[in-house]
Design a protein around this motif. Structure first.
Motif, mmCIF file in Angstrom:
data_model
loop_
_atom_site.group_PDB
_atom_site.id
_atom_site.type_symbol
_atom_site.label_atom_id
_atom_site.label_comp_id
_atom_site.label_asym_id
_atom_site.label_seq_id
_atom_site.Cartn_x
_atom_site.Cartn_y
_atom_site.Cartn_z
ATOM 1 N N ASN A 15 0.827 -1.215 0.000
ATOM 2 C CA ASN A 15 0.000 0.000 0.000
ATOM 3 C C ASN A 15 0.857 1.260 0.000
ATOM 4 O OD1 ASN A 15 0.999 -0.014 2.571
ATOM 5 N ND2 ASN A 15 -0.958 0.321 3.596
ATOM 6 N N GLU A 16 2.175 1.104 -0.008
ATOM 7 C CA GLU A 16 3.082 2.248 -0.030
ATOM 8 C C GLU A 16 3.797 2.283 -1.375
ATOM 9 O OE1 GLU A 16 4.606 5.309 0.026
ATOM 10 O OE2 GLU A 16 3.765 5.037 2.052
ATOM 11 N N VAL A 17 3.401 3.232 -2.227
ATOM 12 C CA VAL A 17 3.943 3.275 -3.582
ATOM 13 C C VAL A 17 5.448 3.502 -3.588
ATOM 14 C CG1 VAL A 17 3.504 5.757 -3.862
ATOM 15 C CG2 VAL A 17 3.598 4.272 -5.875
ATOM 16 N N ALA A 18 5.975 4.173 -2.575
ATOM 17 C CA ALA A 18 7.414 4.422 -2.529
ATOM 18 C C ALA A 18 8.213 3.139 -2.414
ATOM 19 C CB ALA A 18 7.744 5.351 -1.351
ATOM 20 N N MET A 19 7.576 2.052 -1.942
ATOM 21 C CA MET A 19 8.288 0.793 -1.729
ATOM 22 C C MET A 19 8.114 -0.204 -2.865
ATOM 23 S SD MET A 19 9.798 1.336 1.093
ATOM 24 C CE MET A 19 10.421 -0.324 1.353
ATOM 25 N N VAL A 20 7.222 0.077 -3.813
ATOM 26 C CA VAL A 20 6.913 -0.925 -4.816
ATOM 27 C C VAL A 20 8.125 -1.245 -5.699
ATOM 28 C CG1 VAL A 20 6.053 0.675 -6.595
ATOM 29 C CG2 VAL A 20 5.132 -1.657 -6.450
ATOM 30 N N LEU A 21 8.999 -0.256 -5.914
ATOM 31 C CA LEU A 21 10.154 -0.508 -6.771
ATOM 32 C C LEU A 21 11.217 -1.358 -6.083
ATOM 33 C CD1 LEU A 21 10.607 2.796 -8.800
ATOM 34 C CD2 LEU A 21 9.259 0.759 -9.296
ATOM 35 N N ASP A 22 11.134 -1.514 -4.769
ATOM 36 C CA ASP A 22 12.025 -2.435 -4.069
ATOM 37 C C ASP A 22 11.792 -3.855 -4.583
ATOM 38 O OD1 ASP A 22 13.721 -3.723 -2.342
ATOM 39 O OD2 ASP A 22 12.608 -3.241 -0.520
#
Length: 305
Positions: A220-227
């Motif tokens: 639910n945190e878009v900042a973490m999706v690229l991890d």
């Protein structure tokens, strides 16, 4: 009875360390300063000073009263500036946006706050439905959302567009839909809608639905999706704002596509209210900066008028 002037006199006394200098600064008599302090002590029912002749030290209650006085007058100044809708560089801004926007907008606003001491910002990262509720409840004056809002008590206008980016692991060698199906999809709150829009536009003959892709996870945190993408677990589609602010930029890459698609950002305010000029300046400044950056990427500005 509460009297803000007594706190003003006490704060000044602590800062100057002298009854005489306090009287001079506030254009009072020295007995008047002493009287204000005594009345404040009576009001609080606590001694604020340990007096030793002409010198004094603060009691524990005195230290707490001084800290409270500082907060009191700082909040008063913020409130006073917040009433001035014509001020460009002072007053309070209460803004809420999704993380995809705030990752770049919030640092920009902090930079403006550093340059303008009278400007204060309360910024919330939230989902669009939460933002709408907060604006309706008056907790925030301005919301930025990724979908248009239709509500009789809200005004919603298109503001800015960001390109959508198809992001794959850095070692991904494919170019087509079949290879993307092979690695699977990493989802987030707006992920399916964004991916559907971009894939349908660029693979019109092959793409049927997002059900074609194996789901490799959700955050639910878009900042973490690229991890997850950086670890080779799948692909995703995010706005360029997310890609440019990601700490995993070197472990992922954007897959080049022929047809651009965009995420449109909308401004939400309470119906009938005029946005103060300080908000307008922040929003226009950020959008102008982004357009200049995007020209450098070879993209063309989108006219939302």
């Amino acid at each position: 009875m509460f009297n803000a002037q007594y706190f003003r006199t006490f704060v000044t006394l602590v800062e100057t360390g002298s009854f005489t200098r306090t009287a001079q600064r506030l254009e009072m008599t020295q007995p008047g300063v002493s009287q204000h302090v005594r009345k404040l002590e009576r009001y609080l029912d606590k001694p604020l000073l340990d007096r030793q002749g002409r010198r004094f030290t603060l009691t524990e209650a005195g230290r707490r009263a001084y800290d409270y006085g500082l907060r009191l007058f700082a909040e008063h100044e913020q409130f006073r500036h917040s009433l001035d809708d014509d001020a460009l560089d002072s007053g309070e801004c209460r803004i809420a946006s999704p993380g995809s926007v705030g990752l770049m907008l919030y640092p920009y606003i902090l930079g403006q706050q550093q340059m303008h001491a009278g400007l204060t910002v309360n910024y919330s990262f939230a989902f669009s439905h939460e933002i709408v509720g907060d604006v309706l409840a008056g907790r925030y004056d301005l919301g930025i959302v990724t979908e248009p809002v239709r509500h009789p008590d809200l005004d919603c206008v298109a503001w800015h567009q960001e390109a959508l980016c198809l992001v794959v692991p850095a070692d991904f060698a494919g170019t087509g839909l079949a290879e993307l199906m092979g690695i699977g999809f990493i989802n987030y709150s707006d992920g399916v809608n964004h991916a559907r829009s971009l894939l349908r536009s660029n693979f019109p003959e092959e793409f049927r639905s997002m059900g074609q892709f194996r789901r490799q996870g959700f955050t639910n945190e878009v900042a973490m999706v690229l991890d997850a993408v950086a670890r080779g677990l799948g692909f995703t589609v995010v706005s360029r704002l997310v890609l440019e602010t990601s700490p995993w930029q070197r472990q992922v890459k954007e897959l080049s596509l022929s047809r651009p698609e965009y995420e449109t950002l909308h401004l939400v305010t309470r119906a009938g209210t005029q946005m103060p000029r300080r908000y307008v300046r922040l929003l226009e400044g950020f959008r102008e900066q982004r357009l200049q950056e995007l020209y450098g990427h070879g993209e063309q500005p989108v006219d939302l008028a």
